[in-house]
Design a protein around this motif. Structure first.
Motif, mmCIF file in Angstrom:
data_model
loop_
_atom_site.group_PDB
_atom_site.id
_atom_site.type_symbol
_atom_site.label_atom_id
_atom_site.label_comp_id
_atom_site.label_asym_id
_atom_site.label_seq_id
_atom_site.Cartn_x
_atom_site.Cartn_y
_atom_site.Cartn_z
ATOM 1 N N GLY A 114 -35.646 -40.509 45.722
ATOM 2 C CA GLY A 114 -35.297 -41.923 45.623
ATOM 3 C C GLY A 114 -36.298 -42.746 44.829
ATOM 4 O O GLY A 114 -37.185 -42.233 44.152
ATOM 5 N N VAL A 115 -36.137 -44.056 44.951
ATOM 6 C CA VAL A 115 -36.937 -45.018 44.183
ATOM 7 C C VAL A 115 -37.900 -45.744 45.116
ATOM 8 O O VAL A 115 -37.679 -45.802 46.329
ATOM 9 N N PRO A 116 -39.000 -46.308 44.563
ATOM 10 C CA PRO A 116 -39.974 -47.000 45.420
ATOM 11 C C PRO A 116 -39.366 -48.116 46.262
ATOM 12 O O PRO A 116 -39.819 -48.378 47.383
ATOM 13 N N PRO A 120 -40.021 -46.390 52.796
ATOM 14 C CA PRO A 120 -40.522 -47.127 53.964
ATOM 15 C C PRO A 120 -41.855 -47.791 53.628
ATOM 16 O O PRO A 120 -42.544 -47.396 52.679
ATOM 17 N N ALA A 121 -42.207 -48.786 54.405
ATOM 18 C CA ALA A 121 -43.454 -49.511 54.176
ATOM 19 C C ALA A 121 -44.642 -48.551 54.184
ATOM 20 O O ALA A 121 -44.769 -47.711 55.073
ATOM 21 N N GLY A 122 -45.502 -48.683 53.178
ATOM 22 C CA GLY A 122 -46.701 -47.865 53.105
ATOM 23 C C GLY A 122 -46.496 -46.489 52.494
ATOM 24 O O GLY A 122 -47.436 -45.693 52.446
ATOM 25 N N GLU A 123 -45.291 -46.187 52.018
ATOM 26 C CA GLU A 123 -45.027 -44.878 51.430
ATOM 27 C C GLU A 123 -44.431 -45.036 50.036
ATOM 28 O O GLU A 123 -43.836 -46.070 49.708
ATOM 29 N N THR A 124 -44.601 -44.006 49.229
ATOM 30 C CA THR A 124 -43.991 -43.976 47.901
ATOM 31 C C THR A 124 -43.347 -42.606 47.712
ATOM 32 O O THR A 124 -43.838 -41.594 48.242
ATOM 33 N N PRO A 125 -42.246 -42.527 46.958
ATOM 34 C CA PRO A 125 -41.605 -41.227 46.741
ATOM 35 C C PRO A 125 -42.544 -40.268 46.016
ATOM 36 O O PRO A 125 -43.336 -40.681 45.169
ATOM 37 N N PRO A 126 -42.485 -38.990 46.324
ATOM 38 C CA PRO A 126 -43.298 -38.013 45.597
ATOM 39 C C PRO A 126 -42.980 -38.036 44.107
ATOM 40 O O PRO A 126 -41.863 -38.357 43.705
ATOM 41 N N GLN A 127 -43.943 -37.707 43.302
ATOM 42 C CA GLN A 127 -43.732 -37.678 41.858
ATOM 43 C C GLN A 127 -42.844 -36.492 41.486
ATOM 44 O O GLN A 127 -42.725 -35.519 42.222
ATOM 45 N N GLY A 128 -42.235 -36.619 40.334
ATOM 46 C CA GLY A 128 -41.393 -35.529 39.859
ATOM 47 C C GLY A 128 -40.045 -35.485 40.549
ATOM 48 O O GLY A 128 -39.600 -34.415 40.984
ATOM 49 N N THR A 129 -39.394 -36.634 40.693
ATOM 50 C CA THR A 129 -38.082 -36.668 41.335
ATOM 51 C C THR A 129 -37.040 -37.064 40.304
ATOM 52 O O THR A 129 -37.318 -37.901 39.432
#
Length: 236
Positions: A114-116, A120-129
């Motif tokens: 997914g996208v930033p 959820p608060a305080g998390e970011t999607p892993p790179q390479g998606t």
């Protein structure tokens, strides 16, 4: 001899119209209560087109040559408005370089974190998606086993709902998101990956005015129509 005319009491008709106006005002002002949900959706890529899966990963048993998709996002509806994986449902692109093996099946997986804006608060999607992987499994293996083969660790809740893939997100599981928290819409999926999700039945408990309010409006309309009909009848 003159016929006596009986008029419908003005107060009764006025009261009916007043109640009708009030109900219509409430109907127009009633807010949509449906919330979005932040969750991992599960997709079937049969025929090269994404369609919302009709089974969960723990019960679905994909055939050899199947393509499965997983997408993390905030969506208002479980099927009609759920965000699809942003990579094509293309088995050959994922598993074309994996040679068939006797007694094993090949399953292509597309995993879209997914996208930033949906994180959820305080998390970011892993790179390479999105990520893709080809799993080789026993013929009777489930979609959950295929996912576990290429994207551990997985996280489930007590109801066997898929909550996290490769550790993302760390917490939460299908929690409702109020309208004020809804993220801005992200860019649409590329044409090569987009297809209408299979339409699911709308949740009768969703947002919008209640059934009782509609019934109330209908009842008042019926009373108003009866009053007008009775008035015309008495004037004949």
């Amino acid at each position: 001899m003159t016929r006596r005319r009986t008029r419908t009491p003005a107060g009764a008709l006025t009261g009916v119209l007043a109640v009708l106006g009030l109900l219509l005002t409430l109907l127009a002002a009633s807010p949509a209560l449906a919330a979005g949900y932040r969750y991992w959706s599960f997709w079937d890529g049969a025929g090269g087109r994404w369609a919302y899966a009709t089974q969960g990963p723990s019960t679905a048993r994909p055939a050899d040559g199947a393509t499965l998709g997983f997408r993390f996002s905030v969506s208002k509806d479980a099927a009609a408005e759920a965000a699809q994986p942003r990579a094509a449902a293309d088995f050959e692109a994922v598993c074309g370089n994996t040679a068939p093996a006797e007694g094993r099946k090949r399953v292509a997986l597309v995993i879209d974190f997914g996208v930033p804006e949906d994180a959820p608060a305080g998390e970011t999607p892993p790179q390479g998606t999105p990520r893709t992987a080809c799993a080789q499994l026993a013929p009777g293996a489930t979609a959950a086993e295929a996912l576990a083969e290429v994207a551990k660790p997985l996280r489930y809740n007590g109801a066997a709902l898929l909550c996290g893939i490769s550790g993302y997100p760390r917490t939460g599981c299908g929690e409702p998101i109020q309208d004020a928290e809804q993220p801005k819409p992200s860019a649409p999926a590329p044409a090569s990956a987009s297809a209408s999700a299979a339409a699911a039945s709308e949740d009768s408990s969703g947002g919008g005015p209640s059934a009782g309010l509609y019934l109330g409006v209908a009842a008042v309309l019926a009373l108003g129509a009866a009053a007008v009909w009775q008035s015309r009848r008495r004037r004949r």
